[in-house]
Each structure stands twice: as structure tokens, then as C-alpha cells.
Design a protein around this motif. Structure first.
Motif, mmCIF file in Angstrom:
data_model
loop_
_atom_site.group_PDB
_atom_site.id
_atom_site.type_symbol
_atom_site.label_atom_id
_atom_site.label_comp_id
_atom_site.label_asym_id
_atom_site.label_seq_id
_atom_site.Cartn_x
_atom_site.Cartn_y
_atom_site.Cartn_z
ATOM 1 N N ARG A 1 0.819 -1.217 0.000
ATOM 2 C CA ARG A 1 0.000 0.000 0.000
ATOM 3 C C ARG A 1 0.853 1.268 0.000
ATOM 4 O O ARG A 1 0.340 2.361 -0.223
ATOM 5 N N CYS A 2 2.124 1.128 0.275
ATOM 6 C CA CYS A 2 3.027 2.278 0.414
ATOM 7 C C CYS A 2 3.199 3.001 -0.924
ATOM 8 O O CYS A 2 3.356 2.361 -1.961
ATOM 9 N N PRO A 3 3.196 4.334 -0.896
ATOM 10 C CA PRO A 3 3.547 5.056 -2.125
ATOM 11 C C PRO A 3 4.983 4.710 -2.513
ATOM 12 O O PRO A 3 5.807 4.413 -1.640
ATOM 13 N N ASN A 4 5.274 4.719 -3.803
ATOM 14 C CA ASN A 4 6.655 4.495 -4.238
ATOM 15 C C ASN A 4 7.516 5.565 -3.564
ATOM 16 O O ASN A 4 7.310 6.754 -3.783
ATOM 17 N N PRO A 5 8.497 5.165 -2.732
ATOM 18 C CA PRO A 5 9.248 6.153 -1.957
ATOM 19 C C PRO A 5 10.273 6.941 -2.765
ATOM 20 O O PRO A 5 10.877 7.878 -2.243
ATOM 21 N N MET A 6 10.467 6.598 -4.009
ATOM 22 C CA MET A 6 11.461 7.264 -4.852
ATOM 23 C C MET A 6 10.815 7.719 -6.152
ATOM 24 O O MET A 6 9.781 7.206 -6.559
ATOM 25 N N PRO A 7 11.445 8.671 -6.850
ATOM 26 C CA PRO A 7 10.885 9.138 -8.123
ATOM 27 C C PRO A 7 10.835 8.057 -9.201
ATOM 28 O O PRO A 7 9.972 8.082 -10.056
ATOM 29 N N GLY A 8 11.742 7.104 -9.164
ATOM 30 C CA GLY A 8 11.775 6.035 -10.168
ATOM 31 C C GLY A 8 11.635 4.683 -9.506
ATOM 32 O O GLY A 8 11.032 4.562 -8.438
ATOM 33 N N PRO A 9 12.214 3.654 -10.104
ATOM 34 C CA PRO A 9 12.160 2.318 -9.508
ATOM 35 C C PRO A 9 12.799 2.320 -8.118
ATOM 36 O O PRO A 9 13.790 3.007 -7.883
ATOM 37 N N SER A 10 12.196 1.562 -7.209
ATOM 38 C CA SER A 10 12.741 1.482 -5.852
ATOM 39 C C SER A 10 12.414 0.131 -5.251
ATOM 40 O O SER A 10 11.651 -0.650 -5.826
ATOM 41 N N GLU A 11 12.991 -0.114 -4.082
ATOM 42 C CA GLU A 11 12.817 -1.400 -3.414
ATOM 43 C C GLU A 11 12.715 -1.181 -1.917
ATOM 44 O O GLU A 11 13.414 -0.341 -1.356
ATOM 45 N N ILE A 12 11.842 -1.954 -1.289
ATOM 46 C CA ILE A 12 11.694 -1.937 0.157
ATOM 47 C C ILE A 12 11.923 -3.363 0.660
ATOM 48 O O ILE A 12 11.382 -4.318 0.107
ATOM 49 N N GLU A 13 12.729 -3.474 1.707
ATOM 50 C CA GLU A 13 13.054 -4.764 2.315
ATOM 51 C C GLU A 13 12.384 -4.844 3.680
ATOM 52 O O GLU A 13 12.342 -3.863 4.416
ATOM 53 N N ILE A 14 11.857 -6.008 4.019
ATOM 54 C CA ILE A 14 11.203 -6.238 5.314
ATOM 55 C C ILE A 14 12.034 -7.244 6.093
ATOM 56 O O ILE A 14 12.282 -8.349 5.603
ATOM 57 N N ARG A 15 12.466 -6.851 7.307
ATOM 58 C CA ARG A 15 13.293 -7.744 8.127
ATOM 59 C C ARG A 15 12.724 -7.835 9.538
ATOM 60 O O ARG A 15 12.538 -6.809 10.193
#
Length: 124
Positions: A96-110
Motif C-alpha cells: 500500500r506504500c507510495p513508491n518512496p522514490m521518483p523512479g524504480p525502488s525497493e523496500i526490504e522487510i526484516r
């Protein structure tokens, strides 16, 4: 369970490019939803690695290095700490998170270690 949500760095975040007003508003709304759901424990954005330091350990030796560090895709641009039921719930929220960057991005869950994890290891 507590999890750390890691927003991976990009060339833009490492250049110190600030988010657009639209993105700031979207992230503020998302953070409010996390807070209202009782999930958000903390969250922050990080300055580019050029403003950071690293301390390397080798026995009693300590070596300090100044940023920038690389490769960019291995760096962290920001984070949240959430309290969720399980990893599936964390994934659902990240989707549900908005893309945090202007282009491609990645979020890691730990998942974070909890005291019980260490107590279990100590009694084994």
C-alpha cells in the motif's frame, strides 16, 4: 512481531534529491494510516551516505571511513519500525506504500530479534 522496513537507496536519494511535495503528502497520509492502525513505532529518512561514517572492527582495531559508500543498491535511505502480526501483514502494508522514490525502488522487510529469541538461544 516487530519488523524493520528498509527503504533501499537509489541514485536520487544518494544525490540528496528531496521528495516532491506530492510524495511528501502521500507518505504523510500513509504514515497516518500506519499510526491509526497501531502499527507504526518509528520511522525516519536518512541523509545520503556521503554524510555518514563507518567504523570497521577487527579485533581491538577500529578503522573509520567517510562516505559515500556503495554500491548504492546496498544502502538504506530510510526505515520504519512496525509492530505487525506476521510478515504477511507487513507485506500487505508495504504494498500500500507510495513508491518512496521518483523512479524504480525497493523496500526490504526484516524481522527484529526479540528478547525471547535470545533467551531461547541461551537455554539451548
Amino acid at each position: 512481531m516487530r519488523v524493520m522496513i528498509l527503504v533501499k537507496a537509489t541514485a536520487d536519494s544518494e544525490a540528496g534529491t528531496m521528495p516532491s511535495l506530492d510524495l511528501l503528502q502521500a507518505m504523510a497520509q500513509f504514515n497516518m494510516e500506519l499510526k491509526q492502525a497501531g502499527i507504526l513505532l518509528s520511522g525516519e529518512g536518512l541523509h545520503p551516505s556521503a554524510r555518514g561514517r563507518r567504523v570497521a572492527f577487527d579485533g581491538a582495531e577500529r578503522t573509520v571511513s567517510e562516505g559515500p559508500f556503495g554500491p548504492t543498491e546496498s544502502l538504506v535511505a530510510g526505515f520504519w519500525i512496525w509492530n505487525v502480526t506476521d510478515l504477511d501483514e507487513a507485506v500487505a502494508w508495504v504494498r500500500r506504500c507510495p513508491n518512496p522514490m521518483p523512479g524504480p525502488s525497493e523496500i526490504e522487510i526484516r524481522p527484529l530479534y526479540e528478547e525471547t529469541d535470545f533467551l531461547a538461544a541461551a537455554t539451548d
